[in-house]
Design an enzyme around this catalytic site. Structure first.
Site, PDB file in Angstrom:
ATOM      1  N   ARG A 272      61.385  30.041  -8.647  1.00 51.32           N
ATOM      2  CA  ARG A 272      61.242  29.486  -7.277  1.00 51.32           C
ATOM      3  C   ARG A 272      60.357  30.268  -6.419  1.00 51.32           C
ATOM      4  O   ARG A 272      59.879  29.724  -5.455  1.00 51.32           O
ATOM      5  CB  ARG A 272      62.588  29.418  -6.726  1.00 51.32           C
TER       6      ARG A 272
ATOM      7  N   GLU B 257      71.907  39.982  -9.635  1.00 47.72           N
ATOM      8  CA  GLU B 257      73.137  40.254  -9.488  1.00 47.72           C
ATOM      9  C   GLU B 257      74.164  39.624 -10.336  1.00 47.72           C
ATOM     10  O   GLU B 257      75.323  39.978 -10.478  1.00 47.72           O
ATOM     11  CB  GLU B 257      73.401  39.578  -8.112  1.00 47.72           C
TER      12      GLU B 257
END
Length: 175
Positions: free
Chosen positions: A61, A98
């Site tokens: 992205r 994460e």
């Protein structure tokens, strides 16, 4: 013409890509040409005074705005790709997300000594990806002059991992 509210165009998707994650989907923002222009202009306003030679953006992205940002700044563009996606000799870095561990690579000859580099990605969460890219850039002898993101999840503390580099996000979510 009224200013574009970028926050209004970020959609939240619960439990993606894993349970407990509230994914910030920028696709609706990308569909709106005025919002896309506003986002690039915001990031360029931060980066312009930094004297950027190269924008490096993380797959995938980060590529969306990274190339447009490089063009806006009159800079070159370096893609930081997933392992095995680049055709020439590469240098890589492992980083912690994460929700997992991954590797990004760049061509070994992507930067010369002293080249001024802006690190870009769509989102700053825990800072693992961006810190890995910063380490990769500095390890190749270039200078990180700043880090720019479309979205920052400030409650995850990723900005602290990017110290001492200047950090900017067009949008911040504090919870």
């Amino acid at each position: 013409m009224s200013p574009v509210d970028l926050r209004e165009l970020v959609r939240e998707i619960p439990d993606f890509p894993a349970a407990g994650i509230l994914f910030k989907d920028i696709t609706p923002l990308l569909l709106d040409s005025a919002a896309l222009d506003a986002a690039i202009s915001d990031l360029a306003a931060f980066a312009g005074p930094l004297g950027v030679d190269i924008v490096i953006a993380a797959e995938a992205r980060g590529f969306i705005l990274g190339g447009a940002l490089a063009r806006e700044l009159g800079a070159g563009f370096v893609p930081a790709r997933k392992r095995g996606k680049l055709p020439s000799e590469t240098v890589g870095v492992e980083y912690v997300l994460e929700y997992g561990i991954d590797v990004l690579e760049v061509h070994a000859d992507a930067f010369g000594n002293g080249v001024r580099v802006l690190v870009h990605d769509d989102l700053l969460a825990t800072g693992g990806t961006a810190r890995g890219v910063c380490d990769l850039v500095t390890g190749l002898g270039a200078e990180v002059v700043g880090c720019a993101f479309l979205v920052e999840l400030s409650f995850l503390g990723g900005r602290a991992r990017l110290d001492p580099f200047p950090v900017h996000a067009a949008l911040e979510y504090s919870s």
